[in-house]
Design a protein around this motif. Structure first.
Motif, PDB file in Angstrom:
ATOM      1  N   VAL A  48       0.847  -1.200   0.000  1.00 27.65           N
ATOM      2  CA  VAL A  48       0.000   0.000   0.000  1.00 27.65           C
ATOM      3  C   VAL A  48       0.878   1.244   0.000  1.00 27.65           C
ATOM      4  O   VAL A  48       2.051   1.199   0.374  1.00 27.65           O
ATOM      5  N   SER A  49       0.306   2.348  -0.398  1.00 34.30           N
ATOM      6  CA  SER A  49       1.004   3.632  -0.403  1.00 34.30           C
ATOM      7  C   SER A  49       1.338   4.041   1.027  1.00 34.30           C
ATOM      8  O   SER A  49       0.576   3.775   1.958  1.00 34.30           O
ATOM      9  N   ASN A  50       2.458   4.728   1.201  1.00 29.94           N
ATOM     10  CA  ASN A  50       2.803   5.256   2.521  1.00 29.94           C
ATOM     11  C   ASN A  50       1.711   6.173   3.051  1.00 29.94           C
ATOM     12  O   ASN A  50       1.513   6.275   4.256  1.00 29.94           O
ATOM     13  N   ASP A  51       1.000   6.844   2.148  1.00 35.81           N
ATOM     14  CA  ASP A  51      -0.078   7.749   2.565  1.00 35.81           C
ATOM     15  C   ASP A  51      -1.193   7.004   3.300  1.00 35.81           C
ATOM     16  O   ASP A  51      -1.878   7.578   4.136  1.00 35.81           O
ATOM     17  N   ASP A  52      -1.390   5.727   2.977  1.00 34.70           N
ATOM     18  CA  ASP A  52      -2.462   4.931   3.574  1.00 34.70           C
ATOM     19  C   ASP A  52      -1.966   3.976   4.657  1.00 34.70           C
ATOM     20  O   ASP A  52      -2.753   3.294   5.308  1.00 34.70           O
TER      21      ASP A  52
END
Length: 107
Positions: A8-12
């Motif tokens: 998953v993206s670091n943002d999530d």
């Protein structure tokens, strides 16, 4: 038993981690890099019983959304000159693998 491997993206990342642990799943987080933008990702590893796989996937999917992002792109024009123009790309979301586990030991 299955091993769920989710990128998953670091943002999530924090939302996914919090949601999984809140539901009682133990997860291991690894910092990873890759994809089209070579952006930072987090890879989650969790071992679950076969009947819990769908629940884990639902949690990850609910907490990792796709979105668009504008990134610069370069194109060659006449006489070796480069022009930069923005391109819209889709980022985020998750990539999930479910693997069979032949043996599990906790020592």
């Amino acid at each position: 038993m299955k091993l769920v491997l989710a990128i998953v993206s670091n943002d999530d990342s924090s939302m996914v981690s919090n949601a999984l642990t809140k539901q009682g799943f133990q997860v291991t987080k690894l910092a990873t890099t890759g994809g089209f933008l070579m952006a930072g990702n987090t890879t989650f590893l969790t071992g679950v019983d076969d009947d819990k796989v769908d629940q884990v996937i639902e949690i990850i999917s609910a907490q990792s959304s796709q979105r668009t992002q504008i990134v610069p792109s370069a194109a060659t024009v006449d006489m070796g000159m480069y022009a930069s123009y923005p391109v819209e790309v889709t980022v985020g979301g998750s990539t999930i693998f479910v693997l069979n586990v032949e043996r599990y030991e906790k020592v």
